[in-house]
Motif scaffolding. Structure first.
Motif, mmCIF file in Angstrom:
data_model
loop_
_atom_site.group_PDB
_atom_site.id
_atom_site.type_symbol
_atom_site.label_atom_id
_atom_site.label_comp_id
_atom_site.label_asym_id
_atom_site.label_seq_id
_atom_site.Cartn_x
_atom_site.Cartn_y
_atom_site.Cartn_z
ATOM 1 N N CYS A 13 -14.701 -3.363 -23.944
ATOM 2 C CA CYS A 13 -14.089 -3.315 -25.283
ATOM 3 C C CYS A 13 -14.333 -1.973 -25.961
ATOM 4 C CB CYS A 13 -14.623 -4.436 -26.167
ATOM 5 S SG CYS A 13 -16.398 -4.314 -26.551
ATOM 6 N N MET A 14 -15.321 -1.214 -25.492
ATOM 7 C CA MET A 14 -15.641 0.069 -26.107
ATOM 8 C C MET A 14 -14.655 1.170 -25.724
ATOM 9 S SD MET A 14 -18.222 -0.926 -27.816
ATOM 10 C CE MET A 14 -18.488 0.668 -28.585
ATOM 11 N N ASP A 15 -13.797 0.922 -24.761
ATOM 12 C CA ASP A 15 -12.844 1.950 -24.343
ATOM 13 C C ASP A 15 -11.885 2.274 -25.482
ATOM 14 O OD1 ASP A 15 -10.343 3.101 -22.984
ATOM 15 O OD2 ASP A 15 -11.796 3.018 -21.341
ATOM 16 N N PRO A 16 -11.638 3.555 -25.757
ATOM 17 C CA PRO A 16 -10.765 3.933 -26.883
ATOM 18 C C PRO A 16 -9.312 3.535 -26.702
ATOM 19 C CG PRO A 16 -11.420 5.864 -25.602
ATOM 20 C CD PRO A 16 -12.259 4.729 -25.121
ATOM 21 N N VAL A 17 -8.935 3.097 -25.511
ATOM 22 C CA VAL A 17 -7.549 2.693 -25.291
ATOM 23 C C VAL A 17 -7.157 1.526 -26.199
ATOM 24 C CG1 VAL A 17 -7.986 1.003 -23.461
ATOM 25 C CG2 VAL A 17 -5.849 2.304 -23.464
ATOM 26 N N PHE A 18 -8.134 0.755 -26.651
ATOM 27 C CA PHE A 18 -7.839 -0.399 -27.503
ATOM 28 C C PHE A 18 -7.587 -0.012 -28.959
ATOM 29 C CE2 PHE A 18 -10.303 -2.207 -23.967
ATOM 30 C CZ PHE A 18 -9.400 -3.181 -23.547
ATOM 31 N N ASP A 19 -7.874 1.224 -29.315
ATOM 32 C CA ASP A 19 -7.694 1.654 -30.700
ATOM 33 C C ASP A 19 -6.228 1.754 -31.100
ATOM 34 O OD1 ASP A 19 -10.429 1.857 -31.124
ATOM 35 O OD2 ASP A 19 -10.504 3.918 -30.394
ATOM 36 N N ASP A 20 -5.367 2.003 -30.133
ATOM 37 C CA ASP A 20 -3.931 2.139 -30.404
ATOM 38 C C ASP A 20 -3.216 0.889 -29.924
ATOM 39 O OD1 ASP A 20 -1.305 2.851 -30.759
ATOM 40 O OD2 ASP A 20 -1.253 4.296 -29.110
ATOM 41 N N ASN A 21 -2.740 0.090 -30.859
ATOM 42 C CA ASN A 21 -2.058 -1.162 -30.506
ATOM 43 C C ASN A 21 -0.682 -1.211 -31.167
ATOM 44 O OD1 ASN A 21 -1.643 -3.632 -29.326
ATOM 45 N ND2 ASN A 21 -2.841 -4.787 -30.827
#
Length: 268
Positions: free
Chosen positions: A137-145
């Motif tokens: 969940c710490m991966d920054p890929v989840f910041d852009d939704n």
């Protein structure tokens, strides 16, 4: 102090690859990472260089490492190694093929660790362990939704356990991480039998339905709709809106555990 991170990383399963805390947190400059499984079937622990473990700390996890014979020998071997100083398990979870866990056996393993964080919510709370969701969940890929939705339904199946459905776009869970996350982002509703696809879909606030194949699916803090097989799916009624900020919650749990782990490792 050297810290060795141990998880299932010599694999095509993208969830296993992405679940080591070493990928997201800066522990110490001389950290190493090894795969929890053997490379040589004639010598199950040929992968393990005992010299590397002298006076080292280990962090095992994450992934479905508990209540699974595939990983038990490796974990017991590590726990029995007296050359290891501190033994930590981070974000691991039970993974029984029988769907029901052997809690006594799991506890006999976990109680040998110095510090325990598991991704199984009720189990953690019941046994006074830290609840620590998968660190991916710490991966920054989840910041852009904000990706445009192009599929009403998307399917991601386990690489070894196919889902008998051909009417929707489909991937396997051995695709690249970016391809997997983009596929989830582009889908309004997800159907899967992969733990990490379920998890990542929840983090991205997707409507998700799961076809479980082990106990690992049943004890995340946010439980989606479970069905026995694809033939049981109701495309109109099984997909429910998710009204919570799972991403923030999961990241906070990992940040708190990281502080706890680092303080423990620094305290000689």
């Amino acid at each position: 102090m050297k810290t060795i991170h141990i998880n299932r990383n010599n694999t095509n399963n993208i969830g296993d690859i992405k679940c080591s805390p070493k990928l997201y947190f800066n522990f110490f400059s001389n950290d190493a990472q090894i795969d929890i499984l053997f490379r040589d079937s004639k010598n199950p622990f040929n992968w393990l260089d005992e010299i590397k473990l002298i006076n080292s700390n280990i962090i095992v996890g994450g992934g479905g490492l508990l209540d699974r014979e595939t990983f038990k020998k490796s974990i017991v071997r590590l726990l029995n190694n007296k050359k290891i100083k501190k033994k930590i398990i981070w974000g691991a979870g039970h993974n029984s093929k029988n769907l029901k866990i052997n809690e006594k056996n799991i506890l006999s393993i976990l109680n040998e660790f110095n510090l325990v964080g598991t991704r199984d919510y009720k189990f953690s709370k019941k046994n006074n362990f830290d609840f620590v969701p998968c660190v991916s969940c710490m991966d920054p890929v989840f910041d852009d939704n904000k990706t445009k939705i192009i599929n009403e339904f998307g399917v991601i199946e386990h690489e070894h356990i196919p889902l008998n459905i051909t009417s929707f776009p489909k991937l396997k869970n051995n695709s690249t991480f970016i391809d997997t996350i983009n596929f989830i982002k582009q889908s309004d509703k997800m159907i899967t039998n992969s733990y990490h696809v379920m998890y990542w879909s929840i983090l991205l606030n997707k409507k998700v339905v799961v076809v479980p194949n082990s106990s690992k699916f049943f004890d995340f803090i946010h439980t989606p709709k479970m069905i026995n097989s694809i033939s049981d799916i109701n495309l109109k009624n099984d997909f429910k809106n998710i009204n919570f900020n799972a991403l923030e919650d999961c990241r906070n749990q990992n940040l708190m555990f990281f502080k706890k782990v680092k303080n423990y490792l620094l305290n000689e």
